[in-house]
Design an enzyme around this catalytic site. Structure first.
Site, PDB file in Angstrom:
ATOM      1  N   PHE A 161      37.986  44.540  34.977  1.00 15.69           N
ATOM      2  CA  PHE A 161      38.309  43.244  34.396  1.00 15.69           C
ATOM      3  C   PHE A 161      39.149  43.427  33.132  1.00 15.69           C
ATOM      4  CE2 PHE A 161      34.129  42.562  36.365  1.00 15.69           C
ATOM      5  CZ  PHE A 161      34.266  41.338  37.008  1.00 15.69           C
ATOM      6  N   ASP A 162      40.145  42.593  32.953  1.00 13.55           N
ATOM      7  CA  ASP A 162      40.679  42.343  31.626  1.00 13.55           C
ATOM      8  C   ASP A 162      39.621  41.539  30.868  1.00 13.55           C
ATOM      9  OD1 ASP A 162      42.473  42.082  29.462  1.00 13.55           O
ATOM     10  OD2 ASP A 162      43.310  40.235  30.299  1.00 13.55           O
ATOM     11  N   PHE A 163      39.772  41.408  29.553  1.00 14.59           N
ATOM     12  CA  PHE A 163      38.748  40.703  28.768  1.00 14.59           C
ATOM     13  C   PHE A 163      39.172  39.277  28.428  1.00 14.59           C
ATOM     14  CE2 PHE A 163      36.715  39.622  24.664  1.00 14.59           C
ATOM     15  CZ  PHE A 163      35.395  39.623  25.092  1.00 14.59           C
ATOM     16  N   PHE A 281      41.058  42.287  37.870  1.00 17.91           N
ATOM     17  CA  PHE A 281      41.337  40.911  37.476  1.00 17.91           C
ATOM     18  C   PHE A 281      42.024  40.889  36.109  1.00 17.91           C
ATOM     19  CE2 PHE A 281      37.493  40.817  40.088  1.00 17.91           C
ATOM     20  CZ  PHE A 281      37.797  39.826  41.014  1.00 17.91           C
TER      21      PHE A 281
END
Length: 309
Positions: A161-163, A281
């Site tokens: 994941f991106d944050f 993502f």
């Protein structure tokens, strides 16, 4: 009978799970009748795996680790007609994917049924469906044309994941884009102990963390060689000192054994190539255009980077 309230439910469209780009081109060029004739004529020919396939297969295979609980469910949300859906289900059986529920709406919108299935994530290749879902407050992602590598090493599911704009909201990204890096760092340091509001995939992250903990309780306590069934990586362009609020947020969301990569502006591609997630993502197209060469990639079109002009 399935109780969707107690499961982590992923909804996929036909084009997210399988490679239907040639068929979709036929639909756009010659219309639904030609598409229908082709799909019916080829209903017993399995479709090739699509972008979401590695993620879905690994997720469903994890059910065997949890006994009768079988916590992971995948359902179809498709604009196909029931007749043209025959090829979808034949392909699911061919690949031994236990996908048995879904909605086939004959061209009507699918996102209204996300609540009915208690969906934690909707993956689609249709930008309109994804945007409508996010606008309605539902978790959704747009699968990007991506390189797909199915590996057989181990049974774990790797998710990256991106944050900002994905797990968390885009408050800090807005500050960075509108006021610069110094204002961004000041905001993050002033709010180091204040969690971000959850982003569109915050709930998904929390639920995956719950199953990480359960997996450890079932298999890891007495096993010094324990390998987690679910590996979660946070791959963010942030660097220090902005990590404090990030970690505060992850803790509030129930972080359990996440792997954190603070890249301080470095390219994400070589790190993703090393992690080899089954799905990644991000909310920025420019990041995904690079990552899609090496991993299945999904755009979460949320926040400042995806505002309509």
């Amino acid at each position: 009978m399935n109780n969707f309230d107690k499961k982590l439910v992923i909804a996929v469209s036909s084009r997210a799970l399988f490679d239907l780009e040639d068929e979709h081109s036929l639909f756009e060029k010659e219309g639904f009748r030609a598409y229908r004739r082709y799909q019916v004529a080829h209903k017993n020919i399995p479709l090739r795996p699509g972008v979401a396939f590695p993620f879905v297969r690994r997720l469903l295979n994890l059910n065997s680790r949890f006994g009768d609980l079988e916590p992971f469910q995948v359902v179809a949300l498709s604009r196909n007609s029931p007749e043209t859906a025959q090829r979808f289900f034949h392909s699911c059986r061919y690949y031994e994917l236990p996908i048995k529920a879904g909605a086939f709406t004959s061209g009507q919108s699918t996102y209204p049924y996300i609540n009915a299935f208690n969906v934690s994530l909707f993956l689609s290749a249709n930008p309109e469906s994804v945007r409508h879902s996010l606008d309605a407050g539902h978790p959704a992602g747009l699968v990007m044309p991506s390189s797909i590598h199915e590996d057989d090493d181990g049974q774990s599911l790797r998710i990256a994941f991106d944050f900002d704009g994905v797990i968390a909201d885009d408050e800090s990204e807005i500050t960075y884009q509108t006021s610069g890096i110094d204002a961004f760092h000041k905001l993050e340091q002033d709010k180091a102990e204040t969690p971000h509001s959850p982003g569109p995939l915050g709930r998904l992250f929390s639920r995956l963390s719950e199953f990480q903990r359960l997996d450890y309780e079932l298999h890891g306590k007495e096993n010094p060689y324990f390998e987690p069934a679910i590996r979660i990586s946070i791959v963010t362009s942030r660097g220090t000192p902005s990590e404090e609020r990030l970690i505060t947020t992850l803790k509030q969301l129930g972080m359990n054994a996440a792997e954190l990569f603070l890249l301080d502006g470095l390219s994400k591609k070589p790190f993703l190539e090393t992690i080899r997630p089954h799905i990644f993502f991000d909310d920025q197209t420019n990041h995904l255009e690079k990552s899609a060469d090496v991993v299945p990639s999904v755009l979460v079109p949320f926040g400042i980077h995806n505002k309509k002009n």
